[in-house]
Scaffold this motif. Sequence first.
Motif: not given
Length: 148
Positions: A54-73
Amino acid sequence: MRSAHGAYAITSCGDVMAVKAHGPWNAECIKQFANDYREERAIFENKRWADIVSHIGESLFVPEAEAVLKAAITAVAQEGLCHVAIVIGRSTARSLTRSQLKKMYGKTGVDFAFFDTETEAVVWLTENGYKVDQSKLEEHLAKVPVTP
């Protein structure tokens, strides 16, 4: 004081990991989230499971966070994560959040879908064979996400 951005709560609810996430997020927060998630989901060892995020608020990822989350997924997909129900009904940046998440989940092998409410997400996961502990989910949804 930590410089991490983002806050989250994680709870196992039957065959489902429930995540309540308040953005925006940076890489430091996503790394801590991935560690906390891995500890919580250890109960699913050698089992398939699903997520309700469940995403709440300003649910955005900086590019580095996006890369880390994709690797974790990608990593947890190889360990049994099969379906993710993404609830973006309370996000203030729905279109961009949806676009970022589609890009992150797109080639991970995880079946994912977007919903406006947790109720719709539970129906979809139930149809896909998961048992959702509704009382634990309700307790989870009442939690306030905490900053790591």
